[in-house]
Design a protein around this motif. Structure first.
Motif, PDB file in Angstrom:
ATOM      1  N   SER A  52       1.083  -4.313  -2.838  1.00 18.03           N
ATOM      2  CA  SER A  52       2.280  -5.046  -2.457  1.00 18.03           C
ATOM      3  C   SER A  52       2.017  -5.930  -1.251  1.00 18.03           C
ATOM      4  O   SER A  52       1.007  -5.803  -0.558  1.00 18.03           O
ATOM      5  CB  SER A  52       3.409  -4.068  -2.156  1.00 18.03           C
ATOM      6  N   SER A  53       2.966  -6.829  -0.996  1.00 18.12           N
ATOM      7  CA  SER A  53       2.794  -7.767   0.106  1.00 18.12           C
ATOM      8  C   SER A  53       3.237  -7.182   1.444  1.00 18.12           C
ATOM      9  O   SER A  53       2.652  -7.486   2.472  1.00 18.12           O
ATOM     10  CB  SER A  53       3.600  -9.030  -0.168  1.00 18.12           C
ATOM     11  N   ASN A  54       4.262  -6.339   1.430  1.00 14.28           N
ATOM     12  CA  ASN A  54       4.856  -5.933   2.697  1.00 14.28           C
ATOM     13  C   ASN A  54       4.186  -4.715   3.322  1.00 14.28           C
ATOM     14  O   ASN A  54       3.651  -4.776   4.433  1.00 14.28           O
ATOM     15  CB  ASN A  54       6.350  -5.672   2.522  1.00 14.28           C
ATOM     16  N   ASP A  55       4.148  -3.619   2.615  1.00 16.32           N
ATOM     17  CA  ASP A  55       3.590  -2.397   3.199  1.00 16.32           C
ATOM     18  C   ASP A  55       2.238  -2.030   2.611  1.00 16.32           C
ATOM     19  O   ASP A  55       1.703  -0.948   2.885  1.00 16.32           O
ATOM     20  CB  ASP A  55       4.546  -1.222   3.023  1.00 16.32           C
ATOM     21  N   SER A  56       1.690  -2.935   1.805  1.00 17.54           N
ATOM     22  CA  SER A  56       0.381  -2.699   1.173  1.00 17.54           C
ATOM     23  C   SER A  56       0.354  -1.398   0.372  1.00 17.54           C
ATOM     24  O   SER A  56      -0.692  -0.751   0.273  1.00 17.54           O
ATOM     25  CB  SER A  56      -0.740  -2.709   2.220  1.00 17.54           C
ATOM     26  N   SER A  57       1.492  -1.012  -0.169  1.00 19.53           N
ATOM     27  CA  SER A  57       1.458   0.123  -1.087  1.00 19.53           C
ATOM     28  C   SER A  57       0.693  -0.282  -2.353  1.00 19.53           C
ATOM     29  O   SER A  57       0.630  -1.456  -2.704  1.00 19.53           O
ATOM     30  CB  SER A  57       2.869   0.566  -1.441  1.00 19.53           C
ATOM     31  N   SER A  99       2.347 -11.902  -8.088  1.00 21.83           N
ATOM     32  CA  SER A  99       3.721 -11.695  -8.516  1.00 21.83           C
ATOM     33  C   SER A  99       4.572 -11.420  -7.274  1.00 21.83           C
ATOM     34  O   SER A  99       4.048 -11.066  -6.225  1.00 21.83           O
ATOM     35  CB  SER A  99       3.782 -10.497  -9.469  1.00 21.83           C
ATOM     36  N   SER A 100       5.884 -11.555  -7.414  1.00 33.07           N
ATOM     37  CA  SER A 100       6.744 -11.275  -6.268  1.00 33.07           C
ATOM     38  C   SER A 100       6.730  -9.786  -5.922  1.00 33.07           C
ATOM     39  O   SER A 100       6.801  -9.412  -4.746  1.00 33.07           O
ATOM     40  CB  SER A 100       8.174 -11.735  -6.550  1.00 33.07           C
ATOM     41  N   VAL A 101       6.612  -8.946  -6.940  1.00 34.04           N
ATOM     42  CA  VAL A 101       6.629  -7.495  -6.749  1.00 34.04           C
ATOM     43  C   VAL A 101       5.685  -6.873  -7.762  1.00 34.04           C
ATOM     44  O   VAL A 101       5.622  -7.318  -8.914  1.00 34.04           O
ATOM     45  CB  VAL A 101       8.054  -6.917  -6.952  1.00 34.04           C
ATOM     46  N   CYS A 102       4.973  -5.845  -7.367  1.00 32.25           N
ATOM     47  CA  CYS A 102       4.129  -5.119  -8.324  1.00 32.25           C
ATOM     48  C   CYS A 102       4.984  -4.599  -9.471  1.00 32.25           C
ATOM     49  O   CYS A 102       6.073  -4.076  -9.247  1.00 32.25           O
ATOM     50  CB  CYS A 102       3.428  -3.942  -7.643  1.00 32.25           C
ATOM     51  N   GLY A 103       4.479  -4.744 -10.662  1.00 31.34           N
ATOM     52  CA  GLY A 103       5.181  -4.252 -11.836  1.00 31.34           C
ATOM     53  C   GLY A 103       5.997  -5.313 -12.543  1.00 31.34           C
ATOM     54  O   GLY A 103       6.506  -5.071 -13.633  1.00 31.34           O
TER      55      GLY A 103
END
Length: 119
Positions: A52-57, A99-103
């Motif tokens: 992810s972009s924000n918390d690198s999950s 992508s904007s969000v994973c998934g």
């Protein structure tokens, strides 16, 4: 508009390792989740990992969990996929995508890099 360029593919023996890199350019790329998708000959595309972009999950497909590690270095505009304990069934063209969000369906794709695992 984002541009993604993969590198690091090649031929490796079973049990070996490779590290793929995805260099991303474009406006606010660090707001995007970046994933790795692979496609083997005659098979459908398989999403194998995403960060992810924000918390690198991170997310991993069961087929690579415990063997592959995804990471991102925002200072270098690069996402990495460290692949360990490679198997012949990992042979595929590997793509990075944004992508904007994973998934969620990917909006931007790289050109792909070939990974071949063979003795």
């Amino acid at each position: 508009q984002l541009q993604l360029v993969e590198s690091g593919g090649g031929l490796v023996q079973p049990g070996g390792s490779l590290r793929l890199s995805c260099l991303v350019s474009g406006f606010t790329w660090d707001y995007y989740a970046i994933g790795w998708v692979r496609q083997a000959p005659g098979k459908e595309r398989e999403g194998i990992s995403c960060i992810s972009s924000n918390d690198s999950s991170t997310l991993y497909a069961d087929s690579v969990k415990g063997r592959f590690t995804i990471s991102r270095d925002n200072a270098k505009n690069t996402v990495y996929l460290q692949m360990n304990r490679l198997k012949p069934e990992d042979t595929a063209v590997y793509y990075c995508a944004a992508s904007s969000v994973c998934g969620i369906l990917y909006d931007y794709w790289g050109q792909g890099t070939q990974v071949t695992v063979s003795s």
